[in-house]
Design an enzyme around this catalytic site. Structure first.
Site, PDB file in Angstrom:
ATOM      1  N   GLY B   7      88.698  60.900 -57.592  1.00  0.00           N
ATOM      2  CA  GLY B   7      87.719  60.333 -58.534  1.00  0.00           C
ATOM      3  C   GLY B   7      86.840  61.435 -59.073  1.00  0.00           C
ATOM      4  O   GLY B   7      85.984  61.946 -58.368  1.00  0.00           O
ATOM      5  N   MET B  11      80.032  61.491 -61.033  1.00  0.00           N
ATOM      6  CA  MET B  11      79.593  61.840 -59.691  1.00  0.00           C
ATOM      7  C   MET B  11      80.593  62.775 -59.006  1.00  0.00           C
ATOM      8  O   MET B  11      80.238  63.847 -58.528  1.00  0.00           O
ATOM      9  CB  MET B  11      79.409  60.577 -58.838  1.00  0.00           C
ATOM     10  CG  MET B  11      78.290  59.670 -59.299  1.00  0.00           C
ATOM     11  SD  MET B  11      76.617  60.376 -59.054  1.00  0.00           S
ATOM     12  CE  MET B  11      76.450  60.224 -57.258  1.00  0.00           C
ATOM     13  N   ASP B  30      92.518  62.634 -60.003  1.00  0.00           N
ATOM     14  CA  ASP B  30      91.953  61.536 -60.784  1.00  0.00           C
ATOM     15  C   ASP B  30      93.111  60.939 -61.568  1.00  0.00           C
ATOM     16  O   ASP B  30      94.071  61.636 -61.893  1.00  0.00           O
ATOM     17  CB  ASP B  30      90.878  62.067 -61.750  1.00  0.00           C
ATOM     18  CG  ASP B  30      90.056  60.949 -62.367  1.00  0.00           C
ATOM     19  OD1 ASP B  30      88.884  60.779 -61.966  1.00  0.00           O
ATOM     20  OD2 ASP B  30      90.575  60.235 -63.261  1.00  0.00           O
ATOM     21  N   SER B 121      72.668  59.626 -53.501  1.00  0.00           N
ATOM     22  CA  SER B 121      71.709  59.435 -54.587  1.00  0.00           C
ATOM     23  C   SER B 121      71.547  60.730 -55.350  1.00  0.00           C
ATOM     24  O   SER B 121      71.624  61.811 -54.775  1.00  0.00           O
ATOM     25  CB  SER B 121      70.345  58.982 -54.042  1.00  0.00           C
ATOM     26  OG  SER B 121      69.454  58.744 -55.113  1.00  0.00           O
ATOM     27  N   LYS B 189      71.381  53.536 -48.230  1.00  0.00           N
ATOM     28  CA  LYS B 189      71.465  53.711 -49.682  1.00  0.00           C
ATOM     29  C   LYS B 189      71.172  52.384 -50.406  1.00  0.00           C
ATOM     30  O   LYS B 189      70.524  52.362 -51.459  1.00  0.00           O
ATOM     31  CB  LYS B 189      72.856  54.222 -50.071  1.00  0.00           C
ATOM     32  CG  LYS B 189      73.110  54.331 -51.584  1.00  0.00           C
ATOM     33  CD  LYS B 189      72.089  55.225 -52.278  1.00  0.00           C
ATOM     34  CE  LYS B 189      72.550  55.714 -53.631  1.00  0.00           C
ATOM     35  NZ  LYS B 189      73.103  54.746 -54.528  1.00  0.00           N
ATOM     36  N   HIS B 192      67.553  51.981 -50.472  1.00  0.00           N
ATOM     37  CA  HIS B 192      67.049  52.927 -51.483  1.00  0.00           C
ATOM     38  C   HIS B 192      67.113  52.287 -52.866  1.00  0.00           C
ATOM     39  O   HIS B 192      66.143  52.310 -53.625  1.00  0.00           O
ATOM     40  CB  HIS B 192      67.897  54.211 -51.431  1.00  0.00           C
ATOM     41  CG  HIS B 192      67.713  55.123 -52.607  1.00  0.00           C
ATOM     42  ND1 HIS B 192      68.353  54.919 -53.820  1.00  0.00           N
ATOM     43  CD2 HIS B 192      66.946  56.228 -52.768  1.00  0.00           C
ATOM     44  CE1 HIS B 192      67.988  55.874 -54.658  1.00  0.00           C
ATOM     45  NE2 HIS B 192      67.151  56.686 -54.047  1.00  0.00           N
ATOM     46  N   GLU B 196      64.197  51.110 -55.369  1.00  0.00           N
ATOM     47  CA  GLU B 196      64.235  51.631 -56.741  1.00  0.00           C
ATOM     48  C   GLU B 196      63.985  50.515 -57.756  1.00  0.00           C
ATOM     49  O   GLU B 196      63.201  50.670 -58.691  1.00  0.00           O
ATOM     50  CB  GLU B 196      65.614  52.281 -56.955  1.00  0.00           C
ATOM     51  CG  GLU B 196      65.952  52.728 -58.348  1.00  0.00           C
ATOM     52  CD  GLU B 196      67.447  53.085 -58.438  1.00  0.00           C
ATOM     53  OE1 GLU B 196      67.918  53.932 -57.650  1.00  0.00           O
ATOM     54  OE2 GLU B 196      68.151  52.487 -59.273  1.00  0.00           O
ATOM     55  N   TYR B 197      64.632  49.379 -57.565  1.00  0.00           N
ATOM     56  CA  TYR B 197      64.408  48.247 -58.474  1.00  0.00           C
ATOM     57  C   TYR B 197      62.931  47.846 -58.470  1.00  0.00           C
ATOM     58  O   TYR B 197      62.348  47.544 -59.511  1.00  0.00           O
ATOM     59  CB  TYR B 197      65.227  47.037 -58.037  1.00  0.00           C
ATOM     60  CG  TYR B 197      66.683  47.057 -58.381  1.00  0.00           C
ATOM     61  CD1 TYR B 197      67.419  48.232 -58.412  1.00  0.00           C
ATOM     62  CD2 TYR B 197      67.362  45.871 -58.663  1.00  0.00           C
ATOM     63  CE1 TYR B 197      68.763  48.228 -58.710  1.00  0.00           C
ATOM     64  CE2 TYR B 197      68.708  45.859 -58.962  1.00  0.00           C
ATOM     65  CZ  TYR B 197      69.407  47.038 -58.981  1.00  0.00           C
ATOM     66  OH  TYR B 197      70.744  47.017 -59.276  1.00  0.00           O
TER      67      TYR B 197
END
Lengths: 331, 331, 331, 331
Positions: B7, B11, B30, B121, B189, B192, B196-197
């Site tokens: 992938g 990221m 990929d 992140s 995560k 986290h 964040e929201y």
């Protein structure tokens, strides 16, 4: 008894009618002459001005002001105060902020006048069902006016008696209370409306989840096509959530279960906002009542600035570019 | 160390680049051959298939899977599991639901494979700032892979040292932690992102109130025309609410203080939802995190069925007929 | 420049110190003589009364009032207004309700005095970090006092420059802004605090879920024992949720990850409440900021009347008798 | 018809009684032999085991399982499945998670058995008021069992007929519906309970604000000492917020307007949680229903870790040291 009524809209007109049905008499005024003529044709005494209304009333006079907006109510009461005499009473039956009652009662008291605030629930159904009355002001005046309040209230009806009320104020079981000093009536009505917002939103969210149970975003084996009109109807009998609001909901859904004639734009009135202000003044957490108010605020905007700011941040940290078009409405 | 990367999107590609900057080597795959060719040109070893990738790695192999969606990640890991050998390790660095990690680690363990979940992140800024890594899985494997995690993490930087951390895990100060057994990394995560929201929504609501301080519904003497770009900037220095999200907000508002290029339609990802599910499983009240999620749900609809139901009830009890058109957006 | 300072508590004293560090001079007063003596020992000119303070200042005078409570601030400003002369300026740097600024500025203007409201963020760290200043009032006065504000503000520091700010007010990048006319400064500070509540609650809820991941009500295979001090630390670097509040959180958790010295009783100040009032006045939904306020209200009660009412209803329809003892705190 | 009933608690026992009142017959089983003996004394046929119960029923058998907890229900149904024969039907009338119904119906279908899920509302009042039934499963079976459902439902009663229901399912007006395929019955019941939580919390918050109107933190001229028992009573007649829950509230407050026998510790059951899960799965904002659930979570803790964290941050940035003792409850 004799009552003067200022304001002959949906509420004021029906209050006069309900009073007359119990043998009371009314002198009425509205700035629309047609409204006056109409009620005069039903037995009320018409008047052409506030001066005329006051002149036609017997002392000690009782003038009920039933006007929709705060500033017109204030102006009318100030004008009436100049026309009335020592010992007369002004009733404000509208949706007034209770702190205005506290101030106003003090001002009128210094001029020898009495002031009674009456929170009035019942809406378009009040003529038939009676009005639930929450009354604030001096005890002696509230007692003097009891025949009026008793006539307007729904009365005991065929509702089951609440056990344990022996020795408590019997007026509550007739549908009216003397809630306390000036402002108390509108305070209780304010809370009534705050609760009303919360109840409405609870039903609304529940039905929204039911309706979206058919959403294509769900896995097919977990989708349901509920007949929400039937669900509302079935809950009217034997469930824990039976209520008059549910009865109204069942009616609306029986007419059109998609509610397609409604835009979804929802107004709010002062009471919902003042309820939150009272909660904050008292440091009482009122999540549900506040969320119900905010849902109405949100319903009146296409998008909030807040939402755009979320998108801007998402782009900032993640490179996310948000879709430009809103989804269609739920299921 | 040598890492296989499956992938090579925003990221995965940058993770490989950051690893190579620290002297690690990578074999990459990929399903878009161009992405493979591109990274090969930067020093990675390209591969043509998962089989090819596995063949080019030295045992014990480490394969990092960095794919955007849950079902592709699952399928890829299942396929890899069939290709790898006893003692090899699969790292899932994507946004996986932590309960899937728990299950998956058990399945792979029974096949002799190791599984590490890494919450990552850093978004588009990770190549430059480093990635904050929250790692779950067997201690021995996490320690063996330490050079990789240390290379990806931001490092200590010039941030002030937290007093009182003597004797605590020094990795946290480098920007990575071994949070616990399988699932722990993605759980941290997830939280986290839930936070964040909440943070984003807090800023967004505050700026919304600032911006609507100019609203014509306010009395003229109580209106303000704030320069929200300047407000965001001033808060970056010396205030209690300085943060990286505020820095990003200041940038977005400096570009366009009306945020007019944003629709206000806001996506949410799984972590925000799973956070609420975890809160409910634990019976922890999480009002703010939930409200932040719901604001996004609401942003994606023109009107909810719930709102129409409110209008229907209002008509039912009060005869209110709601306006058919939404207001324009705030001030 | 020369400044008079009334109120030498944590904030006022450090403001004087920071001003003197930049070469400004100060005449100081506090009703605790020790506080005056202390600052006099650091170079300020002490005074024994407001009259004395005014007498020691050169016209046009600038008096900064930095007092903790609204009613003392009001009384002090009224008293000062009687002592000052045409052209003098009063600065209110405290946490005043912005509508009081609007009123007060009008009153003082009619007496020939200027009034500046300054929202001041920085807390106990301001002496070192500088104060973030949000200023309201007449442009000509704000500009005349610029050296004072520039000295107090944090300055540019080593924070990355926000792209796109060319042509915008450079003061914002120094950490102070002229936000608008009277009241604007405290309005922006109010929103700052409202956001602060929301951010704090977002972190707090997230950590609460993390900590309760070890709860015995969860199935054993889904429990985690997170080291929340390490989690706070790791998020300081490279994550999306880095912030100064997170730095403080990391410090508190490094000292005691159980936070066992805290009772959980949380105060709120006026700004959080006024923020919600502003939101309601503007019809802006502010779920997160409101929920954050309510969490504090709730924290200060053992049980609400609301909760008892829920139990009463549950008994009424279901015969449920609720446990009489609260659970222990989470995991 | 003949029904087997497993579980003779508050709900199961009364369901049997109500069925027998309409001429149906029942074979009953409970692991408490006394419960069996008791109902046998009222006319039911007792049994000593599930095997015995099955043996005493005529094919095609109908066994209604009415057990309080999910795992016992599951185990009992699995056991019954091994005892029943092709064409027999199991009804689960408990509070089962609807996704378990979907799974379970599939499993039983493959064994030739029918499965019906019935959400049953009515609580301790059902014997007298009737049970509101929300039914999921195969149409042919639901129709075959109609006499049972009709007997249990409240029937039309003297409630006003909902206008516009001509042509709609008449069963809804009798108090039962066939809501859809397997799971649909419990889904609708789940939403019923979710709404119930919201309604309860709306009343509870409103009364909390009323009661705290006497709080000493308010200015004396703005305090009221409301008689909340009278307020609840007056709202029962003519108001917009009349409901059965309000009737119950009025009863509780008439007994003790301070609700001093209640601790304020409030349980929640699965339905409230599953409702939120459904909302999140469907991306429907459900602020009010969620806030109602969270209020219950909060009621069961002395203090949350979140609250301690707020205090820790406040100390960090402002040097605030929070009081160590909670306030007494509201006024």
């Amino acid at each position: 008894m004799q009552v003067g009524m200022v304001g002959l809209g949906r509420m004021g007109g029906n209050i006069v009618r309900r009073l007359m049905q119990s043998g009371h008499t009314a002198v009425v005024y509205d700035h629309h002459p047609d409204a006056v003529t109409g009620l005069a044709g039903e037995g009320a005494t018409g008047s052409e001005s506030l001066e005329d209304l006051v002149a036609r009333l017997d002392a000690p006079r009782v003038v009920w002001v039933m006007l929709p907006a705060g500033d017109i109510t204030e102006a009318t009461i100030q004008q009436l105060a100049g026309l009335l005499e020592d010992g007369d009473t002004i009733i404000d039956g509208g949706n007034t902020f209770w702190q205005d009652d506290v101030r106003r009662a003090g001002e009128l008291r210094s001029r020898g006048l009495h002031y009674i605030d009456v929170g009035t629930s019942g809406g378009v159904w009040g003529l038939e069902r009676g009005y639930c009355l929450m009354i604030g002001g001096e005890t002696v005046i509230v007692e003097r006016l009891d025949p009026i309040f008793a006539a307007l209230a729904p009365g005991r009806g065929d509702l089951p008696v609440t056990p344990g009320r022996e020795g408590r104020d019997p007026r509550a079981e007739q549908g009216y209370i003397h809630a306390g000093p000036s402002g108390a009536g509108h305070f209780v009505k304010m809370i009534h409306n705050g609760i009303e917002y919360g109840l409405m939103q609870a039903y609304a969210e529940g039905f929204d989840i039911l309706r979206n149970a058919a959403s294509p975003i769900l896995p097919p084996e977990h989708r349901f096509n509920f007949d929400v009109a039937d669900v509302a109807e079935v809950w009217r009998r034997g469930s824990v959530i039976t209520s008059w609001l549910l009865d109204l909901t069942a009616t609306a859904l029986a007419e059109d279960e998609h509610l397609s004639t409604y835009s979804g734009y929802v107004e709010d009135s002062g009471e919902g906002r003042w309820t939150i202000q009272a909660a904050i003044d008292e440091a009482v957490p009122a999540e549900v009542l506040t969320a119900a108010l905010y849902a109405r605020f949100r319903s009146r905007q296409e998008h909030t600035f807040a939402e755009k700011m979320l998108s801007a941040m998402r782009k900032g940290f993640g490179g996310h570019v948000e879709a430009r078009k809103p989804e269609g409405e739920g299921a």
